[in-house]
Design a protein around this motif. Structure first.
Motif, PDB file in Angstrom:
ATOM      1  N   ALA A  17      43.113  38.823  42.158  1.00 11.16           N
ATOM      2  CA  ALA A  17      42.416  39.383  43.158  1.00 11.16           C
ATOM      3  C   ALA A  17      42.598  38.771  44.535  1.00 11.16           C
ATOM      4  N   ASP A  18      42.603  37.328  44.285  1.00 18.28           N
ATOM      5  CA  ASP A  18      42.817  36.433  45.645  1.00 18.28           C
ATOM      6  C   ASP A  18      44.314  36.900  46.081  1.00 18.28           C
ATOM      7  N   LYS A 157      34.484  46.433  46.363  1.00 21.97           N
ATOM      8  CA  LYS A 157      33.078  46.543  45.254  1.00 21.97           C
ATOM      9  C   LYS A 157      32.126  47.528  45.758  1.00 21.97           C
ATOM     10  N   GLY A 158      31.833  48.382  44.340  1.00 18.88           N
ATOM     11  CA  GLY A 158      30.920  49.579  44.890  1.00 18.88           C
ATOM     12  C   GLY A 158      31.639  50.956  45.167  1.00 18.88           C
ATOM     13  N   LEU A 159      32.861  50.957  45.619  1.00 16.91           N
ATOM     14  CA  LEU A 159      33.608  52.221  46.012  1.00 16.91           C
ATOM     15  C   LEU A 159      33.874  52.950  44.555  1.00 16.91           C
ATOM     16  N   LYS A 182      40.433  45.679  39.104  1.00  9.55           N
ATOM     17  CA  LYS A 182      40.629  44.238  39.276  1.00  9.55           C
ATOM     18  C   LYS A 182      39.690  43.686  40.533  1.00  9.55           C
ATOM     19  N   LEU A 183      39.605  44.708  41.632  1.00  8.85           N
ATOM     20  CA  LEU A 183      39.149  44.594  42.911  1.00  8.85           C
ATOM     21  C   LEU A 183      37.696  44.758  42.940  1.00  8.85           C
ATOM     22  N   GLY A 184      37.047  45.520  41.616  1.00  7.86           N
ATOM     23  CA  GLY A 184      35.687  45.877  41.717  1.00  7.86           C
ATOM     24  C   GLY A 184      35.375  47.391  42.039  1.00  7.86           C
TER      25      GLY A 184
END
Length: 316
Positions: A17-18, A157-159, A182-184
């Protein structure tokens, strides 16, 4: 700024993710007019597109020009590949001639494996950037997609993101599903059930289109890939553009039900009136044009990562 360094760029599967966030930041930097790294030595690149392409091929060519690389023309349809030369031997030739990088699109899944896993006595040593392999991976499309989503929302995140259409044949669907997880983000799938591969359930659940439209932040439409469907396929024989559009396509009614800040995405080329109504291609919620723009800057970031990973052009 964090800079990614890779020997080859063939998949998003092993990116952290980084690293993804660093690539997005670098691409956004280039888009804002940030300084391009200065090459102290020439870098030679070939673009080997064994499948037809407009956006990806031209986008890579523009990215290479902006980075100061020298593109050496290579047309697979007029090469020794037509005489039966293997892809490895073609890359062996390129290595011998002093070519540093090859951007390749190929119909075979994992075509790049023999090119990057060379044995001790094999001399082909060329950086590979995957521009799409069969129904496997499409890292540059995936990364320009996540760049566009990040540009719109500032986070993952949360999308809630829906991928709709010909999922089982789509390298775009696979790459995006892996990376968005992976990105949430929360990933959902829709489209014809006979084109939904159960392997994708590890990334998200399947739901009918009309249950998703009003809840999603981004709706990613996939092109119906007739070239990957068998003439023996009953669904291909019975395919109707009008019926597909009515059941699964983005029409004005579905568009009106979308959230105010939601976006419509498409990797292109668009089958107008099939996945997306023609009048909606450039509608306010459609980011198709922006995706194409972002493709140049993300491909610059990807190529730079390989230049630095291989210490080409004096970069480290």
């Amino acid at each position: 700024m964090n800079l990614v360094r890779l020997e080859n760029f063939v998949s998003v599967e092993n990116l952290s993710a980084d690293e993804v966030n660093a690539l997005i930041a670098r691409a956004e930097y280039f888009k804002r007019g940030g300084a391009v790294p200065k090459l102290n030595k020439p870098v030679y690149v070939v673009n080997g597109f064994f499948e037809n392409s407009t956006r990806t091929h031209t986008s890579f060519a523009v990215a290479e020009r902006k980075l100061g690389l020298t593109e050496i023309p290579f047309d697979p349809t007029h090469s020794s590949v037509k005489k039966g030369e293997t892809l490895y031997d073609t890359m062996l030739t390129m290595t011998a001639l002093g070519i540093d990088l090859a951007v390749i699109r190929h119909s075979e899944n994992n075509y790049y494996q023999p090119l990057i896993d060379t044995k001790e006595n094999e001399q082909a040593n060329i950086g590979i950037v995957n521009a799409g392999d069969g129904s496997g991976q499409h890292p540059s499309q995936c990364l320009l997609d996540v760049m566009t989503i990040h540009e719109q929302f500032g986070t993952f995140k949360g999308l809630k993101i829906a991928i709709i259409g010909d999922i089982s044949h789509s390298r775009v669907a696979r790459s995006n599903a892996q990376l968005l997880n992976k990105l949430g983000a929360e990933v959902y799938f829709s489209g014809p059930e006979y084109w939904f591969n159960e392997d994708f359930t590890q990334y998200g659940q399947y739901k009918p289109v009309d249950e998703l439209v009003g809840e999603m932040d981004a709706i990613m439409l996939l092109r119906v890939q007739h070239e990957r469907l068998s003439n023996e396929d009953a669904h291909e024989k019975d395919f109707s553009k009008e019926a597909y559009h009515e059941k699964y396509g983005m029409n004005q009614d579905r568009y009106n039900k979308m959230k105010d800040n939601a976006i419509i995405m498409h990797p292109g080329p668009i089958n107008r009136g099939v996945e997306l109504a023609s009048e909606l291609v450039e509608a306010p919620k459609s980011v198709f044009f922006r995706q194409m723009q972002n493709g140049v800057f993300m491909r610059m970031a990807m190529i730079e990562a390989v230049l630095r990973g291989r210490k080409l052009g004096g970069l480290e």
